[in-house]
Design a protein around this motif. Structure first.
Motif, PDB file in Angstrom:
ATOM      1  N   ASN A  59       0.841  -1.192   0.000  1.00 36.42           N
ATOM      2  CA  ASN A  59       0.000   0.000   0.000  1.00 36.42           C
ATOM      3  C   ASN A  59       0.881   1.248   0.000  1.00 36.42           C
ATOM      4  OD1 ASN A  59      -2.741  -1.279   0.426  1.00 36.42           O
ATOM      5  ND2 ASN A  59      -1.699  -2.025   2.259  1.00 36.42           N
ATOM      6  N   PRO A  60       0.317   2.412  -0.328  1.00 32.83           N
ATOM      7  CA  PRO A  60       1.081   3.655  -0.205  1.00 32.83           C
ATOM      8  C   PRO A  60       1.576   3.843   1.232  1.00 32.83           C
ATOM      9  CG  PRO A  60      -0.932   4.022  -1.444  1.00 32.83           C
ATOM     10  CD  PRO A  60      -1.038   2.640  -0.873  1.00 32.83           C
ATOM     11  N   ALA A  61       2.731   4.450   1.369  1.00 31.29           N
ATOM     12  CA  ALA A  61       3.329   4.638   2.694  1.00 31.29           C
ATOM     13  C   ALA A  61       2.451   5.514   3.580  1.00 31.29           C
ATOM     14  CB  ALA A  61       4.710   5.253   2.553  1.00 31.29           C
ATOM     15  N   HIS A 159       5.606  15.824  -2.099  1.00 31.81           N
ATOM     16  CA  HIS A 159       4.458  16.241  -2.906  1.00 31.81           C
ATOM     17  C   HIS A 159       4.290  15.295  -4.101  1.00 31.81           C
ATOM     18  CE1 HIS A 159       1.526  19.091  -4.553  1.00 31.81           C
ATOM     19  NE2 HIS A 159       2.100  18.907  -5.721  1.00 31.81           N
ATOM     20  N   ILE A 160       5.405  14.970  -4.760  1.00 28.07           N
ATOM     21  CA  ILE A 160       5.379  14.037  -5.882  1.00 28.07           C
ATOM     22  C   ILE A 160       4.913  12.657  -5.421  1.00 28.07           C
ATOM     23  CG2 ILE A 160       6.868  12.746  -7.476  1.00 28.07           C
ATOM     24  CD1 ILE A 160       6.319  15.498  -8.492  1.00 28.07           C
ATOM     25  N   GLY A 161       5.400  12.234  -4.253  1.00 35.45           N
ATOM     26  CA  GLY A 161       5.030  10.926  -3.735  1.00 35.45           C
ATOM     27  C   GLY A 161       3.537  10.785  -3.533  1.00 35.45           C
ATOM     28  N   HIS A 166       2.279   7.083  -4.181  1.00 34.45           N
ATOM     29  CA  HIS A 166       3.258   6.297  -3.428  1.00 34.45           C
ATOM     30  C   HIS A 166       3.151   6.539  -1.928  1.00 34.45           C
ATOM     31  CE1 HIS A 166       5.052   5.316  -7.250  1.00 34.45           C
ATOM     32  NE2 HIS A 166       5.343   6.569  -7.500  1.00 34.45           N
ATOM     33  N   VAL A 167       2.576   7.675  -1.557  1.00 36.68           N
ATOM     34  CA  VAL A 167       2.453   8.073  -0.148  1.00 36.68           C
ATOM     35  C   VAL A 167       1.008   8.487   0.106  1.00 36.68           C
ATOM     36  CG1 VAL A 167       3.296   9.655   1.635  1.00 36.68           C
ATOM     37  CG2 VAL A 167       4.851   8.880  -0.171  1.00 36.68           C
TER      38      VAL A 167
END
Length: 203
Positions: A59-61, A159-161, A166-167
């Motif tokens: 899952n996303p962090a 912000h990108i994550g 990803h986050v």
């Protein structure tokens, strides 16, 4: 209570080519970028050794754990590349890790270096690796002050994550010392985490 320094880290040949430095949106280094772009040097760009194994995150962090390498401060690509090779060698050969432990590392010039990268379980905070991303500032920040460029790079990377899934959008930003008995990420980085949390909320 004794707090252990967070120690990471054989020099590798420098020669970091500009063509191997690309940001997430394809801008060239030095161009003005916004929160949707961050310069990242790929593993190939710093000649990383191939990982022995890798485990994908399910899952996303949920948590972002900030570290410092507790080694020499790096603010120039040749120094950073040499230090990255040293850290990876230490993690794999001395500690028995499958790869460099961190997901990303940030140098003093604001360059982000891919460690294990997004979506891969790291080896940076025991018992917290499977739901977190580990990002390390390169240097000893009990002694040094983090540069504004490196702090800005962290905010952009996160912000990108979130933007790329990803986050988690409501992730928690913590220092390594919040989840382990250690001085990491150094008192000078740790003191800035509340301000960084405020900036993330206001993005």
């Amino acid at each position: 209570m004794f707090l252990k320094p967070c120690r990471s880290c054989q020099p590798h040949s420098p020669g970091l080519k500009e063509t191997l430095i690309a940001d997430m949106d394809g801008h060239a280094p030095g161009e003005p970028v916004d929160m949707n772009a961050v310069a990242v040097v790929s593993r190939r760009g710093w000649n990383a050794v191939e990982a022995r194994d890798r485990t994908e995150m399910k899952n996303p962090a949920q948590t972002v754990i900030v570290h410092h390498t507790a080694l020499r401060y790096c603010a120039h690509p040749p120094d950073s590349v040499s230090q990255l090779a040293h850290i990876q060698h230490m993690h794999m050969q001395e500690r028995g890790f499958d790869d460099i432990g961190y997901n990303f590392l940030i140098s003093g010039d604001g360059m982000v270096y891919e460690g294990r990268g997004w979506g891969v379980v790291g080896a940076h905070a025991k018992e917290h690796n499977f739901n977190s991303v580990g990002i390390a500032f390169m240097g000893n920040f009990n002694d040094e002050l983090p540069s504004s460029a490196s702090l800005s790079a962290l905010l952009r990377l996160l912000h990108i994550g979130v933007l790329h899934g990803h986050v988690q959008p409501n992730f928690v930003l913590v220092g390594h010392r919040d989840v382990a008995k250690t001085e990491c990420p150094g008192k000078n980085v740790y003191a800035l985490l509340p301000k960084l949390r405020d900036q993330l909320q206001n993005q």
